[in-house]
Design a protein around this motif. Structure first.
Motif, PDB file in Angstrom:
ATOM      1  N   UNK A 147     -48.840  49.878 -49.890  1.00 43.63           N
ATOM      2  CA  UNK A 147     -48.467  48.463 -49.737  1.00 43.63           C
ATOM      3  C   UNK A 147     -49.570  47.689 -49.039  1.00 43.63           C
ATOM      4  N   UNK A 148     -49.517  46.368 -49.232  1.00 41.52           N
ATOM      5  CA  UNK A 148     -50.484  45.480 -48.615  1.00 41.52           C
ATOM      6  C   UNK A 148     -49.860  44.898 -47.356  1.00 41.52           C
ATOM      7  N   UNK A 149     -50.431  45.227 -46.195  1.00 41.33           N
ATOM      8  CA  UNK A 149     -49.804  44.842 -44.931  1.00 41.33           C
ATOM      9  C   UNK A 149     -49.671  43.331 -44.782  1.00 41.33           C
ATOM     10  N   UNK A 150     -50.556  42.560 -45.420  1.00 46.48           N
ATOM     11  CA  UNK A 150     -50.510  41.110 -45.246  1.00 46.48           C
ATOM     12  C   UNK A 150     -49.278  40.492 -45.910  1.00 46.48           C
ATOM     13  N   UNK A 151     -48.607  41.260 -46.778  1.00 49.03           N
ATOM     14  CA  UNK A 151     -47.440  40.709 -47.469  1.00 49.03           C
ATOM     15  C   UNK A 151     -46.185  40.793 -46.603  1.00 49.03           C
ATOM     16  N   UNK A 152     -46.290  41.454 -45.474  1.00 50.06           N
ATOM     17  CA  UNK A 152     -45.105  41.643 -44.623  1.00 50.06           C
ATOM     18  C   UNK A 152     -45.352  40.971 -43.277  1.00 50.06           C
ATOM     19  N   UNK A 153     -44.295  40.333 -42.754  1.00 55.08           N
ATOM     20  CA  UNK A 153     -44.474  39.546 -41.537  1.00 55.08           C
ATOM     21  C   UNK A 153     -44.745  40.427 -40.321  1.00 55.08           C
ATOM     22  N   UNK A 154     -44.121  41.589 -40.250  1.00 55.98           N
ATOM     23  CA  UNK A 154     -44.339  42.443 -39.086  1.00 55.98           C
ATOM     24  C   UNK A 154     -44.272  43.897 -39.527  1.00 55.98           C
ATOM     25  N   UNK A 155     -44.857  44.808 -38.728  1.00 54.36           N
ATOM     26  CA  UNK A 155     -44.813  46.224 -39.095  1.00 54.36           C
ATOM     27  C   UNK A 155     -43.386  46.740 -39.293  1.00 54.36           C
ATOM     28  N   UNK A 156     -42.421  46.089 -38.663  1.00 53.82           N
ATOM     29  CA  UNK A 156     -41.039  46.528 -38.834  1.00 53.82           C
ATOM     30  C   UNK A 156     -40.561  46.303 -40.267  1.00 53.82           C
ATOM     31  N   UNK A 157     -41.249  45.384 -40.938  1.00 54.91           N
ATOM     32  CA  UNK A 157     -40.884  45.028 -42.313  1.00 54.91           C
ATOM     33  C   UNK A 157     -41.493  45.959 -43.355  1.00 54.91           C
ATOM     34  N   UNK A 158     -42.456  46.766 -42.952  1.00 51.68           N
ATOM     35  CA  UNK A 158     -43.156  47.616 -43.921  1.00 51.68           C
ATOM     36  C   UNK A 158     -42.163  48.480 -44.685  1.00 51.68           C
ATOM     37  N   UNK A 159     -42.467  48.765 -45.951  1.00 54.58           N
ATOM     38  CA  UNK A 159     -41.532  49.582 -46.733  1.00 54.58           C
ATOM     39  C   UNK A 159     -41.351  50.964 -46.114  1.00 54.58           C
ATOM     40  N   UNK A 160     -40.130  51.447 -46.145  1.00 53.71           N
ATOM     41  CA  UNK A 160     -39.879  52.769 -45.588  1.00 53.71           C
ATOM     42  C   UNK A 160     -39.256  53.704 -46.601  1.00 53.71           C
ATOM     43  N   UNK A 161     -38.548  53.114 -47.580  1.00 54.03           N
ATOM     44  CA  UNK A 161     -37.879  53.969 -48.545  1.00 54.03           C
ATOM     45  C   UNK A 161     -37.954  53.339 -49.939  1.00 54.03           C
ATOM     46  N   UNK A 162     -37.481  54.086 -50.919  1.00 55.63           N
ATOM     47  CA  UNK A 162     -37.617  53.663 -52.312  1.00 55.63           C
ATOM     48  C   UNK A 162     -36.964  52.324 -52.585  1.00 55.63           C
ATOM     49  N   UNK A 163     -35.958  51.919 -51.777  1.00 56.48           N
ATOM     50  CA  UNK A 163     -35.307  50.628 -51.991  1.00 56.48           C
ATOM     51  C   UNK A 163     -36.312  49.485 -52.021  1.00 56.48           C
ATOM     52  N   UNK A 164     -37.454  49.700 -51.391  1.00 56.48           N
ATOM     53  CA  UNK A 164     -38.471  48.649 -51.308  1.00 56.48           C
ATOM     54  C   UNK A 164     -38.856  48.115 -52.691  1.00 56.48           C
ATOM     55  N   UNK A 165     -38.758  48.968 -53.703  1.00 52.75           N
ATOM     56  CA  UNK A 165     -39.153  48.505 -55.042  1.00 52.75           C
ATOM     57  C   UNK A 165     -38.102  47.603 -55.666  1.00 52.75           C
ATOM     58  N   UNK A 166     -36.919  47.528 -55.055  1.00 49.61           N
ATOM     59  CA  UNK A 166     -35.878  46.633 -55.565  1.00 49.61           C
ATOM     60  C   UNK A 166     -35.816  45.349 -54.731  1.00 49.61           C
ATOM     61  N   UNK A 167     -36.848  45.150 -53.898  1.00 49.95           N
ATOM     62  CA  UNK A 167     -36.914  43.996 -52.994  1.00 49.95           C
ATOM     63  C   UNK A 167     -37.395  42.765 -53.765  1.00 49.95           C
ATOM     64  N   UNK A 168     -36.512  41.769 -53.879  1.00 47.33           N
ATOM     65  CA  UNK A 168     -36.832  40.616 -54.727  1.00 47.33           C
ATOM     66  C   UNK A 168     -37.979  39.768 -54.169  1.00 47.33           C
ATOM     67  N   UNK A 169     -38.251  39.909 -52.869  1.00 44.96           N
ATOM     68  CA  UNK A 169     -39.306  39.074 -52.283  1.00 44.96           C
ATOM     69  C   UNK A 169     -40.674  39.384 -52.881  1.00 44.96           C
TER      70      UNK A 169
END
Lengths: 358, 304
Positions: A147-169
């Motif tokens: 993932x590209x860190x600049x696309x997420x507001x904070x490290x807490x937002x970084x993808x952690x599991x496969x659900x991330x691919x269903x993230x509409x943002x």
């Protein structure tokens, strides 16, 4: 694993030539000379330190021919078409199984490989070849989320599991691999099934999830992942560990994570074909590649992970501390080795085609 | 292939009108020997593979992906019962739209080249038209990707113009069509131009003298007279674009499958050569049938 190093141009050009594929392969298979001081290797592109071969040639006085293939399927197809000039090949997990079943591999004489003792214990008994009778592990890796860190507001937002691919943002800025085993596999894993699932119902469910995810995907690609990630076109990609780290070489904002619910793990192994003309030289090569210094040099260059215990202390610290590359045992235990699934592959292929046809 | 078909047709037509062609058929003409190299080439590299494809398409594959020869129509049944029909339909639509777009864009170009330019400048522009063909078509597609991708030149340019967050058209159906039309436009313009260039200009003038407006003269004189070029162009664009899989895969991001990618996939990834051969055969039959119908239908006005 197969597809990351696949060179799309080669494939498409071969394919454009249509039936010429096997022809051209067979032609390339001819070594320039058939002297005994010769070794013919068939492996992936950019999968070795550039100084490794000159070093081997200098030390043993054997000249090396290094041919490359783009996918395990190509490798198998070539052996099915009768390629008989290679001494060492580098297939991945399930391809080793297939090649053993097709009787294209010969047993490796372990007493001629004193350096085999350096191989980590967990890699001395891979599921596809439980006693490493036919194969010696070369590199291993996982398939996870880059993932590209600049696309997420904070490290807490970084993808952690496969659900991330269903993230509409991230709609339209995500890529998945053009590989049914990996991409359907992640959807299976997300639902708690194994990558090696062979039942129809779970696979169907996984594909339904993927068809819901499809509008959010920018594209399915295996060979361009590094480019998409480093340029910023893709903000989140399903990627092989080595590819993700190579993308970081060009773009420091790239992160790589192995999802919490686990992912797939693959091992590329060195094997000796049954028809190898230079069996002795092949064993010399295998033993040479298992030397800690050589293994470390290759791993430091390619950004893939070495299964060589003694080489670990020679690995660049920044690579060694990369959890995505050398994950702790506990994480690896949660990953599935991509195994040969027999005729169930027909199901994957068929559903994958259906997914694309919608 | 298209050119060959048109030529054959020419020969048939001249055979119908000519008187001396019938008598020479009985005697062996040594000049026929010049056909030997091409004939050998065709039979070895076209007929034999074709026969192999048809034999394979009746077989099946075993667990390890090897071909098992047989004689059953399962592969064909699978094609017509599965989701593959929508794949075929999509490919036909794409090829049709590509052909139509090329015709609409290409005809004015060819007309302009043939009617409104001097001979010297015609040659210059024709060369210009073929310049892109000197470069590998994969490179040209990659160039489009660099322009159209989300962080590419196009969105950069639109952002400079003040459009915040412009949409990226890469990996959309529009991008696929753009790539296809870009690739195949020269193949439409070239045959159109060569027909229009030879068109008897006095017939157009006569129609204008007889009171036809420019549009009517175009519709009732120029188009019928250039039908042969249109047919050649349509076939040269439609046939390869139906089987093209590189452009849809690269410009469309491999998100949808076209018939070409389906075949490629069966051979190189899935290793189900039997099914791949069956799909190839089906595609071949459809294309051959289409061309046959089209030639029969389209030749009529120009013969009349």
């Amino acid at each position: 694993m197969s597809l990351s190093r696949r060179q799309f141009l080669t494939i498409s050009l071969c394919a454009i030539a249509g039936g010429g594929v096997l022809n051209s392969c067979a032609r390339k298979a001819q070594p320039p000379s058939s002297s005994t001081k010769q070794l013919n290797i068939y492996s992936w592109a950019d999968y070795i330190h550039p100084q490794t071969i000159p070093e081997f040639e200098k030390r043993f006085g054997i000249s090396v021919v290094y041919d490359t293939f783009a996918s395990n399927e190509t490798l198998i197809a070539k052996f099915e078409a009768g390629a008989a000039d290679y001494d060492v090949i580098v297939p991945s997990n399930y391809a080793v199984t297939k090649l053993i079943e097709l009787k294209h591999l010969q047993q490796i004489e372990k007493d001629r490989l004193p350096n085999f003792k350096f191989v980590m214990e967990r890699f001395q008994s891979p599921t596809f070849d439980p006693h490493c009778q036919y194969s010696v592990p070369y590199f291993f890796g996982t398939t996870g989320i880059a993932f590209n860190k600049t696309a997420f507001s904070s490290p807490a937002d970084f993808p952690r599991d496969w659900d991330a691919f269903w993230d509409k943002r991230l709609a339209g800025r995500m890529t998945l691999l053009e590989d049914p085993r990996e991409t359907i596999g992640l959807a299976l894993k997300r639902r708690g099934y194994s990558y090696n699932c062979v039942e129809e119902q779970p696979i169907r469910l996984a594909c339904q999830d993927l068809s819901r995810q499809k509008p959010l995907t920018m594209c399915y690609s295996s060979d361009q992942v590094i480019v998409y990630l480093s340029s910023g076109d893709s903000l989140q990609s399903l990627a092989y560990s080595g590819d993700a780290l190579q993308a970081r070489r060009a773009n420091p904002d790239i992160g790589y994570v192995i999802p919490e619910s686990g992912s797939s793990m693959w091992i590329d192994s060195m094997c000796i074909p049954a028809t190898a003309p230079h069996v002795g030289n092949a064993h010399a090569w295998l033993n040479f590649m298992l030397e800690p210094e050589i293994a470390a040099a290759n791993a430091n260059f390619t950004y893939y992970a070495t299964p060589n215990q003694a080489a670990m202390k020679l690995i660049k610290p920044e690579l060694l501390h990369e959890k995505g590359l050398y994950p702790p045992e506990s994480v690896l235990d949660g990953c599935d080795e991509l195994a040969d699934i027999g005729t169930a592959i027909f199901l994957y292929d068929r559903m994958w085609t259906e997914l694309k046809c919608i | 292939m298209a050119a060959m078909i048109t030529k054959n047709k020419d020969r048939q037509i001249s055979g119908q009108t000519g008187t001396d062609s019938g008598s020479s058929r009985a005697k062996f003409n040594p000049a026929t020997l010049i056909l030997v190299p091409a004939g050998l080439w065709l039979s070895i590299f076209m007929l034999v593979p074709l026969a192999i494809i048809i034999v394979f398409s009746l077989g099946s594959r075993d667990e390890l992906g090897r071909i098992v020869l047989g004689f059953h129509l399962d592969n064909y049944a699978r094609f017509f019962c599965g989701p593959y029909l929508s794949c075929l339909w999509r490919s036909l639509c794409l090829a049709g739209m590509t052909t139509a777009s090329c015709l609409i864009l290409g005809f004015p170009c060819a007309l302009w080249l043939a009617f409104f330019l001097g001979k010297k400048r015609q040659n210059f522009f024709m060369t210009l038209l073929t310049v892109p063909l000197w470069i590998s078509f994969l490179l040209r597609i990659y160039a489009w990707i660099i322009i159209l991708r989300p962080t590419g030149l196009m969105s950069h340019f639109l952002t400079l113009l003040g459009w915040r967050d412009p949409p990226s058209i890469l990996y959309s159906p529009a991008a696929v069509l753009l790539g296809m039309v870009y690739n195949y436009l020269p193949y439409m313009i070239l045959p159109l131009y060569s027909t229009l260039e030879k068109l008897d200009r006095t017939l157009v003038e006569a129609s204008l003298d007889l009171g036809a407006t420019g549009w009517v003269s175009f519709r009732r004189v120029v188009i019928p007279l250039s039908m042969r070029g249109i047919v050649a162009g349509v076939i040269m664009v439609f046939v390869p674009s139906l089987g093209d899989y590189v452009t849809p895969d690269l410009m469309g991001g491999a998100r949808v499958m076209f018939i070409g990618s389906l075949i490629q996939n069966q051979f190189l990834c899935v290793r189900d050569w039997a099914f791949g051969s069956a799909v190839s055969t089906i595609l071949l039959v459809i294309v051959a049938f289409g061309i046959w119908i089209y030639l029969r239908y389209a030749e009529k006005p120009s013969v009349a």
